[in-house]
Design a protein around this motif. Sequence first.
Motif, PDB file in Angstrom:
ATOM      1  N   ILE A 117       0.874  -0.655   0.027  1.00 33.47           N
ATOM      2  CA  ILE A 117       0.040  -0.117   0.170  1.00 33.47           C
ATOM      3  C   ILE A 117       0.627   1.577   0.789  1.00 33.47           C
ATOM      4  CG2 ILE A 117      -1.297   1.474   1.449  1.00 33.47           C
ATOM      5  CD1 ILE A 117      -2.811  -0.929  -0.563  1.00 33.47           C
ATOM      6  N   GLU A 118       2.293   1.058   0.928  1.00 32.91           N
ATOM      7  CA  GLU A 118       3.298   2.422   0.699  1.00 32.91           C
ATOM      8  C   GLU A 118       3.588   2.807  -0.634  1.00 32.91           C
ATOM      9  OE1 GLU A 118       4.142   5.839   2.303  1.00 32.91           O
ATOM     10  OE2 GLU A 118       3.121   4.247   3.298  1.00 32.91           O
ATOM     11  N   VAL A 119       3.780   1.267  -1.329  1.00 30.42           N
ATOM     12  CA  VAL A 119       4.389   1.812  -2.385  1.00 30.42           C
ATOM     13  C   VAL A 119       3.521   1.669  -3.638  1.00 30.42           C
ATOM     14  CG1 VAL A 119       5.267   0.931  -4.683  1.00 30.42           C
ATOM     15  CG2 VAL A 119       5.733  -0.530  -2.031  1.00 30.42           C
ATOM     16  N   ILE A 120       2.031   1.752  -3.301  1.00 25.62           N
ATOM     17  CA  ILE A 120       1.019   2.434  -4.443  1.00 25.62           C
ATOM     18  C   ILE A 120       0.774   4.069  -3.359  1.00 25.62           C
ATOM     19  CG2 ILE A 120      -1.545   1.793  -4.895  1.00 25.62           C
ATOM     20  CD1 ILE A 120       0.373  -0.012  -6.114  1.00 25.62           C
ATOM     21  N   PHE A 121       0.644   3.829  -2.465  1.00 31.90           N
ATOM     22  CA  PHE A 121       0.849   5.605  -2.340  1.00 31.90           C
ATOM     23  C   PHE A 121       1.739   6.675  -2.366  1.00 31.90           C
ATOM     24  CE2 PHE A 121      -2.989   4.299   1.332  1.00 31.90           C
ATOM     25  CZ  PHE A 121      -3.917   4.668   0.621  1.00 31.90           C
ATOM     26  N   SER A 122       2.699   6.104  -2.654  1.00 31.02           N
ATOM     27  CA  SER A 122       3.830   7.080  -3.446  1.00 31.02           C
ATOM     28  C   SER A 122       3.951   6.584  -4.307  1.00 31.02           C
ATOM     29  CB  SER A 122       5.678   5.688  -2.845  1.00 31.02           C
ATOM     30  OG  SER A 122       5.852   5.964  -1.068  1.00 31.02           O
ATOM     31  N   LEU A 123       4.407   5.430  -5.423  1.00 34.51           N
ATOM     32  CA  LEU A 123       3.682   5.855  -6.799  1.00 34.51           C
ATOM     33  C   LEU A 123       2.637   6.945  -7.529  1.00 34.51           C
ATOM     34  CD1 LEU A 123       4.145   2.397  -7.937  1.00 34.51           C
ATOM     35  CD2 LEU A 123       6.041   4.171  -7.942  1.00 34.51           C
ATOM     36  N   ALA A 124       1.733   6.923  -6.442  1.00 37.71           N
ATOM     37  CA  ALA A 124       0.863   8.095  -6.355  1.00 37.71           C
ATOM     38  C   ALA A 124       0.837   9.283  -6.333  1.00 37.71           C
ATOM     39  CB  ALA A 124      -0.365   7.908  -5.836  1.00 37.71           C
ATOM     40  N   ALA A 125       1.389   9.503  -5.306  1.00 39.13           N
ATOM     41  CA  ALA A 125       2.148  10.645  -5.305  1.00 39.13           C
ATOM     42  C   ALA A 125       2.533  11.329  -6.155  1.00 39.13           C
ATOM     43  CB  ALA A 125       2.903  11.147  -3.882  1.00 39.13           C
ATOM     44  N   ILE A 126       4.121  10.953  -6.602  1.00 35.49           N
ATOM     45  CA  ILE A 126       4.941  11.186  -8.115  1.00 35.49           C
ATOM     46  C   ILE A 126       3.832  11.254  -9.000  1.00 35.49           C
ATOM     47  CG2 ILE A 126       6.711   9.176  -8.993  1.00 35.49           C
ATOM     48  CD1 ILE A 126       7.454   8.338  -6.993  1.00 35.49           C
ATOM     49  N   CYS A 127       3.526  10.596  -9.186  1.00 34.36           N
ATOM     50  CA  CYS A 127       2.619  10.689 -10.352  1.00 34.36           C
ATOM     51  C   CYS A 127       1.818  11.862 -10.379  1.00 34.36           C
ATOM     52  CB  CYS A 127       1.418   9.544 -10.538  1.00 34.36           C
ATOM     53  SG  CYS A 127       2.251   8.338 -11.230  1.00 34.36           S
ATOM     54  N   ILE A 128       1.570  12.316  -9.139  1.00 34.78           N
ATOM     55  CA  ILE A 128       0.275  13.575  -9.335  1.00 34.78           C
ATOM     56  C   ILE A 128       1.297  14.696  -9.509  1.00 34.78           C
ATOM     57  CG2 ILE A 128      -0.818  15.006  -7.502  1.00 34.78           C
ATOM     58  CD1 ILE A 128      -1.939  12.154  -6.950  1.00 34.78           C
ATOM     59  N   GLY A 129       2.725  14.673  -8.711  1.00 32.95           N
ATOM     60  CA  GLY A 129       3.480  15.311  -8.343  1.00 32.95           C
ATOM     61  C   GLY A 129       4.285  15.272  -9.674  1.00 32.95           C
ATOM     62  N   MET A 130       4.461  14.603 -11.150  1.00 33.92           N
ATOM     63  CA  MET A 130       5.068  15.053 -12.764  1.00 33.92           C
ATOM     64  C   MET A 130       3.240  15.828 -13.213  1.00 33.92           C
ATOM     65  SD  MET A 130       7.847  13.853 -11.954  1.00 33.92           S
ATOM     66  CE  MET A 130       7.487  13.167 -14.082  1.00 33.92           C
ATOM     67  N   LEU A 131       2.260  14.890 -13.212  1.00 30.22           N
ATOM     68  CA  LEU A 131       1.310  16.175 -13.338  1.00 30.22           C
ATOM     69  C   LEU A 131       1.700  17.636 -13.069  1.00 30.22           C
ATOM     70  CD1 LEU A 131      -1.391  13.828 -13.144  1.00 30.22           C
ATOM     71  CD2 LEU A 131      -0.707  14.287 -15.070  1.00 30.22           C
ATOM     72  N   TYR A 132       1.457  18.590 -11.722  1.00 24.95           N
ATOM     73  CA  TYR A 132       1.586  19.517 -11.681  1.00 24.95           C
ATOM     74  C   TYR A 132       2.451  20.002 -12.133  1.00 24.95           C
ATOM     75  CZ  TYR A 132      -2.175  19.925  -7.344  1.00 24.95           C
ATOM     76  OH  TYR A 132      -3.345  20.138  -7.241  1.00 24.95           O
ATOM     77  N   LEU A 133       4.420  18.975 -11.912  1.00 24.90           N
ATOM     78  CA  LEU A 133       5.047  19.655 -12.725  1.00 24.90           C
ATOM     79  C   LEU A 133       4.875  20.169 -13.878  1.00 24.90           C
ATOM     80  CD1 LEU A 133       8.080  20.608 -12.263  1.00 24.90           C
ATOM     81  CD2 LEU A 133       8.854  17.761 -12.398  1.00 24.90           C
ATOM     82  N   PHE A 134       4.752  18.653 -15.028  1.00 29.43           N
ATOM     83  CA  PHE A 134       4.565  19.386 -16.263  1.00 29.43           C
ATOM     84  C   PHE A 134       3.659  19.785 -16.633  1.00 29.43           C
ATOM     85  CE2 PHE A 134       6.576  14.073 -16.398  1.00 29.43           C
ATOM     86  CZ  PHE A 134       7.151  15.293 -17.084  1.00 29.43           C
ATOM     87  N   GLY A 135       2.384  20.159 -15.882  1.00 32.19           N
ATOM     88  CA  GLY A 135       2.053  21.576 -16.177  1.00 32.19           C
ATOM     89  C   GLY A 135       1.975  22.536 -16.417  1.00 32.19           C
ATOM     90  N   GLY A 136       3.058  23.168 -15.101  1.00 34.37           N
ATOM     91  CA  GLY A 136       3.603  23.875 -14.501  1.00 34.37           C
ATOM     92  C   GLY A 136       4.739  24.064 -15.500  1.00 34.37           C
ATOM     93  N   LEU A 137       5.125  23.951 -16.359  1.00 32.40           N
ATOM     94  CA  LEU A 137       6.324  23.320 -17.351  1.00 32.40           C
ATOM     95  C   LEU A 137       5.132  24.340 -18.440  1.00 32.40           C
ATOM     96  CD1 LEU A 137       8.714  20.952 -16.650  1.00 32.40           C
ATOM     97  CD2 LEU A 137       9.063  23.729 -15.581  1.00 32.40           C
ATOM     98  N   HIS A 138       4.631  22.811 -19.058  1.00 28.05           N
ATOM     99  CA  HIS A 138       3.941  23.619 -20.428  1.00 28.05           C
ATOM    100  C   HIS A 138       2.976  24.695 -20.301  1.00 28.05           C
ATOM    101  CE1 HIS A 138       1.249  23.003 -23.732  1.00 28.05           C
ATOM    102  NE2 HIS A 138       0.511  22.960 -23.004  1.00 28.05           N
ATOM    103  N   ARG A 139       2.823  25.483 -19.125  1.00 28.68           N
ATOM    104  CA  ARG A 139       1.637  26.957 -19.008  1.00 28.68           C
ATOM    105  C   ARG A 139       2.581  27.546 -19.133  1.00 28.68           C
ATOM    106  NH1 ARG A 139      -2.971  29.328 -16.478  1.00 28.68           N
ATOM    107  NH2 ARG A 139      -2.311  31.553 -16.024  1.00 28.68           N
ATOM    108  N   PHE A 140       3.445  27.367 -17.857  1.00 32.40           N
ATOM    109  CA  PHE A 140       4.405  28.493 -17.619  1.00 32.40           C
ATOM    110  C   PHE A 140       5.327  29.155 -18.696  1.00 32.40           C
ATOM    111  CE2 PHE A 140       2.648  28.151 -13.416  1.00 32.40           C
ATOM    112  CZ  PHE A 140       1.711  29.006 -13.322  1.00 32.40           C
ATOM    113  N   GLY A 141       5.821  28.021 -19.380  1.00 32.86           N
ATOM    114  CA  GLY A 141       7.028  27.450 -19.949  1.00 32.86           C
ATOM    115  C   GLY A 141       7.217  28.229 -20.982  1.00 32.86           C
ATOM    116  N   LYS A 142       5.577  28.544 -22.014  1.00 31.68           N
ATOM    117  CA  LYS A 142       5.287  28.755 -22.867  1.00 31.68           C
ATOM    118  C   LYS A 142       4.986  30.467 -23.093  1.00 31.68           C
ATOM    119  CE  LYS A 142       0.930  26.951 -23.890  1.00 31.68           C
ATOM    120  NZ  LYS A 142      -0.351  26.689 -24.981  1.00 31.68           N
ATOM    121  N   SER A 143       4.646  30.837 -21.589  1.00 32.88           N
ATOM    122  CA  SER A 143       4.517  32.534 -20.590  1.00 32.88           C
ATOM    123  C   SER A 143       5.681  33.103 -21.549  1.00 32.88           C
ATOM    124  CB  SER A 143       4.229  32.895 -20.009  1.00 32.88           C
ATOM    125  OG  SER A 143       4.792  32.125 -19.228  1.00 32.88           O
TER     126      SER A 143
END
Length: 93
Positions: A65-91
Amino acid sequence: PYAITVCAAIAFTVFGLYGLSGAGVIRPLPLLRLGVYFIAGIYLLRGIGSIVNGVVKGGQSLSFIEVIFSLAAICIGMLYLFGGLHRFGKSKQ
């Protein structure tokens, strides 16, 4: 436990609002760029930190369960990171 749960719910609500604001669904929130990258960092540190801590301890303290929660947190963090790079990189261009 009640106070911790309320604080966690408030934090996740703020994280969600910053995600929606970064996606352009709602109006821009104050310190949007910093907020999105900070939230990405929190999720990534939580996910990577848990896995690294489990590996350092020999993997015995790391449950499935800890591995699953950790992987979920990594995936969510990557989504925020890539979304931020996409949004603010264009500006910048």
